[in-house]
Design a protein around this motif. Sequence first.
Motif, PDB file in Angstrom:
ATOM      1  N   ARG A 191       4.001   8.662  12.886  1.00  0.00           N
ATOM      2  CA  ARG A 191       3.641   7.368  12.401  1.00  0.00           C
ATOM      3  C   ARG A 191       3.476   6.367  13.464  1.00  0.00           C
ATOM      4  NH1 ARG A 191       6.787   4.812   7.393  1.00  0.00           N
ATOM      5  NH2 ARG A 191       6.066   6.722   6.808  1.00  0.00           N
ATOM      6  N   GLU A 211      -0.124   4.311  14.542  1.00  0.00           N
ATOM      7  CA  GLU A 211      -0.020   2.885  14.417  1.00  0.00           C
ATOM      8  C   GLU A 211      -0.525   2.478  15.698  1.00  0.00           C
ATOM      9  OE1 GLU A 211       3.484   1.870  13.081  1.00  0.00           O
ATOM     10  OE2 GLU A 211       3.049   2.022  10.855  1.00  0.00           O
ATOM     11  N   TYR A 260      -4.913   3.193  14.505  1.00  0.00           N
ATOM     12  CA  TYR A 260      -5.183   1.817  14.317  1.00  0.00           C
ATOM     13  C   TYR A 260      -6.166   0.993  14.992  1.00  0.00           C
ATOM     14  CZ  TYR A 260      -1.686   2.678  10.251  1.00  0.00           C
ATOM     15  OH  TYR A 260      -1.090   2.989   9.145  1.00  0.00           O
ATOM     16  N   ARG A 290      -2.717   8.286   7.093  1.00  0.00           N
ATOM     17  CA  ARG A 290      -2.701   6.970   6.977  1.00  0.00           C
ATOM     18  C   ARG A 290      -4.000   6.572   8.046  1.00  0.00           C
ATOM     19  NH1 ARG A 290       1.752   3.823   6.133  1.00  0.00           N
ATOM     20  NH2 ARG A 290       3.444   4.869   5.150  1.00  0.00           N
ATOM     21  N   ARG A 328      -0.206   3.703   2.696  1.00  0.00           N
ATOM     22  CA  ARG A 328      -0.764   2.546   3.435  1.00  0.00           C
ATOM     23  C   ARG A 328      -1.442   1.343   2.844  1.00  0.00           C
ATOM     24  NH1 ARG A 328      -5.148   2.786   8.664  1.00  0.00           N
ATOM     25  NH2 ARG A 328      -5.201   0.505   9.020  1.00  0.00           N
ATOM     26  N   ASP A 358       1.239  -0.593   1.076  1.00  0.00           N
ATOM     27  CA  ASP A 358       1.879  -1.481   2.123  1.00  0.00           C
ATOM     28  C   ASP A 358       0.914  -2.429   2.253  1.00  0.00           C
ATOM     29  OD1 ASP A 358       3.693   0.401   2.269  1.00  0.00           O
ATOM     30  OD2 ASP A 358       3.325   1.186   3.997  1.00  0.00           O
TER      31      ASP A 358
END
Length: 386
Positions: free
Chosen positions: A17, A21, A25, A82, A259, A262
């Motif tokens: 994760r 991120e 991302y 994600r 995701r 969230d």
Amino acid sequence: MNFGLTQEQEMVVQTVRDFVESEIYPHEDLVERTGEVPPDLGADIKRKCLELGFYGCNFPEELGGAGLDPLTFTLVERELGRGSMGLTVFFGRPSGILMACEGEQRERYLLPAIRGEKVDALAMTEPDAGSDVRGMKCSARRDGSDFIVNGTKHFISHADLADFVILFAATGEEQTAKGPKKKITAFLVDRGTPGFEIRKGYSSLSHRGYHNSILTFTDCRLPATQVLGEVDHGFDIANEWLSGTRLTVAATCVGRARRVFDLALPYAAERKQFGKPIGANQGVSFKLADMITEIDAADLLTLSAAWRVGEGLDANREVASAKLYASEMLARVTDEAIQIFGGMGLMDDLPIGRFWRDARVERIWDGTSEIQRHIISRDLLRPFGA
């Protein structure tokens, strides 16, 4: 099944994760805008994955992989879900079907794929043979000790990045009680093989930057050493592979749905209309309740199926159920998220619209929802002779 994760599994989840991120991302907007992943960026993601020790993590340690069991590997796929698939494809997970490699094939294909030196792509779908895999027209006929391949494949994911493809072609026909049935054989085909061409595929609605390609074979000569597994028994290894990819689809759908949730939850708590947070209205709060319930249900269904696979139990129906439910859940969750965000949910300023658009393909590839329902119902009715 133990519903709690081990300390090692918790560490794996957090590590992946954090990677998504920090390394995925930040580049998603670029990929969405251009539809491309710059080669140096893809190489950088791959290098960092190798340094992290996660490249080829679905393969045994003795072969150079991380040796993750099916459940832990499914957790990895969930976290990768994600992020943008155009970018996470470089977080290398070679096709498990390569475990069928034997002899010299291990040195030429299996081990280089695990080490990140070569990339594979699976070539099965054809213009006239999607769900009906037995209807494929791409054929390989014997010519002495070689095979001559002719035909076309399309929708071949990330073949533009591949050094070789795992090709499935018809190599004969047999008579069965239900009529003639094609025999299928798997082949390993290197990029650059005479008669084999990889062409740019279609512009896809879902997963920008994650390309599909069209493959053409014109009198492409392959020696018998390129056969993966046994001649006429390609489905024996394909069925095992398809189970794994369906679990991957289920897991990535869960990760993507979490995701989205969230993002939607704090927005519902902070966005005010008529003097109060929109989440205080039952019309929105009930959406949130339904969304998290479905996400949790899909998560548990997927992890339960992965656990069965790891225990060596029959999991064909359970995997199909996970793929079916998780992919359809993602469609509902992303749609409801857009409703919560209102007009902003459709704007490129937020990734919600992208998730909604990307979700559509999940009910089609690696076996449509209709195929999954067929697998499930057939498994239920078979004991009754129906």
